[in-house]
Design a protein around this motif. Structure first.
Motif, PDB file in Angstrom:
ATOM      1  N   PRO A 157       0.823  -1.215   0.000  1.00 23.77           N
ATOM      2  CA  PRO A 157       0.000   0.000   0.000  1.00 23.77           C
ATOM      3  C   PRO A 157       0.860   1.270   0.000  1.00 23.77           C
ATOM      4  O   PRO A 157       2.031   1.222   0.382  1.00 23.77           O
ATOM      5  N   VAL A 158       0.226   2.368  -0.410  1.00 26.84           N
ATOM      6  CA  VAL A 158       0.937   3.655  -0.439  1.00 26.84           C
ATOM      7  C   VAL A 158       0.480   4.517   0.731  1.00 26.84           C
ATOM      8  O   VAL A 158      -0.613   4.318   1.268  1.00 26.84           O
ATOM      9  N   ALA A 159       1.316   5.478   1.123  1.00 28.01           N
ATOM     10  CA  ALA A 159       1.002   6.342   2.266  1.00 28.01           C
ATOM     11  C   ALA A 159       1.835   7.612   2.188  1.00 28.01           C
ATOM     12  O   ALA A 159       2.832   7.649   1.455  1.00 28.01           O
ATOM     13  N   PRO A 160       1.452   8.649   2.938  1.00 32.97           N
ATOM     14  CA  PRO A 160       2.263   9.871   2.948  1.00 32.97           C
ATOM     15  C   PRO A 160       3.678   9.588   3.437  1.00 32.97           C
ATOM     16  O   PRO A 160       4.655  10.133   2.922  1.00 32.97           O
ATOM     17  N   SER A 161       3.784   8.726   4.466  1.00 35.42           N
ATOM     18  CA  SER A 161       5.081   8.332   5.023  1.00 35.42           C
ATOM     19  C   SER A 161       5.015   6.829   5.267  1.00 35.42           C
ATOM     20  O   SER A 161       3.936   6.280   5.475  1.00 35.42           O
ATOM     21  N   ALA A 162       6.182   6.189   5.261  1.00 35.32           N
ATOM     22  CA  ALA A 162       6.201   4.722   5.407  1.00 35.32           C
ATOM     23  C   ALA A 162       6.037   4.322   6.874  1.00 35.32           C
ATOM     24  O   ALA A 162       6.933   3.736   7.491  1.00 35.32           O
ATOM     25  N   ILE A 163       4.867   4.665   7.421  1.00 36.01           N
ATOM     26  CA  ILE A 163       4.555   4.302   8.809  1.00 36.01           C
ATOM     27  C   ILE A 163       3.315   3.422   8.765  1.00 36.01           C
ATOM     28  O   ILE A 163       2.244   3.866   8.329  1.00 36.01           O
ATOM     29  N   ALA A 164       3.472   2.163   9.212  1.00 36.88           N
ATOM     30  CA  ALA A 164       2.374   1.204   9.082  1.00 36.88           C
ATOM     31  C   ALA A 164       1.242   1.534  10.048  1.00 36.88           C
ATOM     32  O   ALA A 164       1.451   2.158  11.093  1.00 36.88           O
ATOM     33  N   LEU A 197       5.048  -0.541   3.291  1.00 35.79           N
ATOM     34  CA  LEU A 197       4.428   0.592   2.601  1.00 35.79           C
ATOM     35  C   LEU A 197       5.398   1.284   1.671  1.00 35.79           C
ATOM     36  O   LEU A 197       6.602   1.235   1.872  1.00 35.79           O
ATOM     37  N   VAL A 198       4.816   1.978   0.691  1.00 33.07           N
ATOM     38  CA  VAL A 198       5.635   2.855  -0.159  1.00 33.07           C
ATOM     39  C   VAL A 198       5.215   4.295   0.094  1.00 33.07           C
ATOM     40  O   VAL A 198       4.024   4.611   0.093  1.00 33.07           O
ATOM     41  N   GLU A 199       6.207   5.158   0.321  1.00 29.14           N
ATOM     42  CA  GLU A 199       5.910   6.581   0.497  1.00 29.14           C
ATOM     43  C   GLU A 199       5.616   7.209  -0.869  1.00 29.14           C
ATOM     44  O   GLU A 199       6.359   6.993  -1.826  1.00 29.14           O
ATOM     45  N   LEU A 200       4.541   7.955  -0.940  1.00 28.97           N
ATOM     46  CA  LEU A 200       4.125   8.552  -2.216  1.00 28.97           C
ATOM     47  C   LEU A 200       5.098   9.638  -2.655  1.00 28.97           C
ATOM     48  O   LEU A 200       5.490  10.497  -1.850  1.00 28.97           O
ATOM     49  N   SER A 201       5.436   9.625  -3.955  1.00 27.65           N
ATOM     50  CA  SER A 201       6.230  10.736  -4.511  1.00 27.65           C
ATOM     51  C   SER A 201       5.261  11.876  -4.838  1.00 27.65           C
ATOM     52  O   SER A 201       4.041  11.682  -4.845  1.00 27.65           O
TER      53      SER A 201
END
Ligand SMILES: Cc1cc2nc3c(=O)[nH]c(=O)nc-3n(C[C@H](O)[C@H](O)[C@H](O)COP(=O)(O)O)c2cc1C
Length: 344
Positions: A115-122, A130-134
């Motif tokens: 999943p994607v997120a603003p920051s790689a914090i589960a 997680l992947v941090e969004l560019s």
């Protein structure tokens, strides 16, 4: 007539009463294609027949990677429009106004491998990587909200609700608990609000009707990082300036924990009332409002402008008729006159 069941102009809509079916996932898209099934027609149709003023259909994904589950409804492609449009038409026929809740689940996309997120914090210890969004990814997601709004518009919805609550992507950006970015989408409140503002503009560019937003006014976080009520009042003012017609006030969902106070009937309403007192747009309340007397009291005392019912409508498709009886409201009419014989 009760205020609950009388017609009203709220949130930019002319409604036959102030009872809204709160958006609730049904996970009934069996073929994982985001397309409505006969279940959705029967499920929402029964609530329309029962007299609900506005039905907001469940969290509907703007991106397949942003689904809460693979069984969610979606408006991420054109093939999904015709069945959704038939659903909207059928609910209009049965007398309800219809809205859709547009969502990207971000780090809470449970069936997504990465999943994607603003920051790689589960979200929790057992969550996927997680992947941090560019910034490019963010621009794509904003555009997807706009495209989904266009499809919702083509399907004939009366309103669109942007899902900014319950720990999904926009909530993840809004909260400093989950947003640790050091670019223009993180840091200050203004930066954390930026994606929401861009999503509103994208939806506005594609949909002429009223736009609402659902927010969680507390994360039940005790680290001192969550937004304060003052922050939410500032956000409320920005939403008002952006043309949002109603703020749908909820709480929680960002962290895997519930309220840090005893949960009681109407427990979320004080959050709605506090925000309502700070903005000049309508505010709705949701959460354990099953008791029609309490719902009427909230409206009569201007604690909120609209009542959302969730689980009460799952349990009882006759909730409105029962509420009319309890409130001695003799003007309430059911959709089909023959049903009146069941009320005597
Ligand atoms: C089965 C179920 C699914 C839900 N799905 C959503 C959803 O898709 N979007 C949303 O904003 N809230 C969702 N919720 C939260 C409800 O909309 C509502 O805010 C919550 O249940 C509290 O209201 P209630 O006490 O009247 O049920 C869901 C709740 C339930 C019980």
């Amino acid at each position: 007539m009760s205020k609950l069941l009388a017609p009203a102009n709220v949130g930019g809509l002319s409604l036959k009463n102030r009872v809204v079916m709160s958006p609730m996932c049904t996970y009934e898209v069996i073929r994982e294609n985001g397309i409505a099934t006969p279940f959705h027609f029967a499920h929402y149709g029964a609530r329309a027949i029962s007299g609900v003023g506005l039905i907001i259909t469940e969290s509907t994904a703007v991106d397949p990677r942003g689904r809460i589950s693979n069984n969610d409804l979606g408006l991420w492609n054109d093939e999904q429009v015709s069945e959704f449009s038939r659903l909207v038409d059928s609910l209009h026929y049965l007398g309800s106004k219809v809205g859709v809740q547009l969502n990207h689940a971000g780090r809470k996309a449970a069936d997504e491998d990465v999943p994607v997120a603003p920051s790689a914090i589960a979200f929790s210890d057992d969550s996927n990587k997680l992947v941090e969004l560019s910034k490019e990814d963010i621009a794509n997601i904003v555009a997807e909200f706009g495209q989904a709004a266009k499809r919702a518009s083509d399907a004939g919805v009366d309103m669109i609700e942007i899902h900014g609550a319950h720990g999904y992507l926009l909530n993840q950006f809004l909260s400093a608990v989950s947003n640790k970015r050091d670019d223009e989408y993180g840091g200050s409140l203004e930066n954390r609000f930026r994606i929401v503002s861009e999503v509103i503009d994208a939806v506005k560019a594609n949909f002429a009707g009223p736009i609402w937003i659902r927010l969680s006014l507390t994360d039940y976080d005790e680290s001192g990082l969550q937004n304060t009520m003052g922050d939410w009042e500032q956000i409320g003012k920005w939403l008002e300036e952006a043309g949002i017609k109603l703020i749908d006030v909820s709480t929680g969902g960002l962290l895997p924990k519930g309220p840090n106070f005893p949960v009681h009937d109407g427990y979320q309403t004080p959050f709605a009332t506090e925000l309502k007192n700070a903005v000049n747009i309508d505010v709705s309340t949701v959460g354990l409002l099953d008791n029609p007397g309490l719902a009427e009291y909230i409206l009569q005392n201007d604690q909120a402008d609209l009542i959302m019912e969730g689980r009460a409508l799952l349990r009882n498709t006759n909730w409105l008729a029962d509420a009319a009886k309890e409130l001695h409201d003799h003007d309430f009419k059911v959709f089909d006159a023959s049903y009146e014989r069941g009320q005597k």
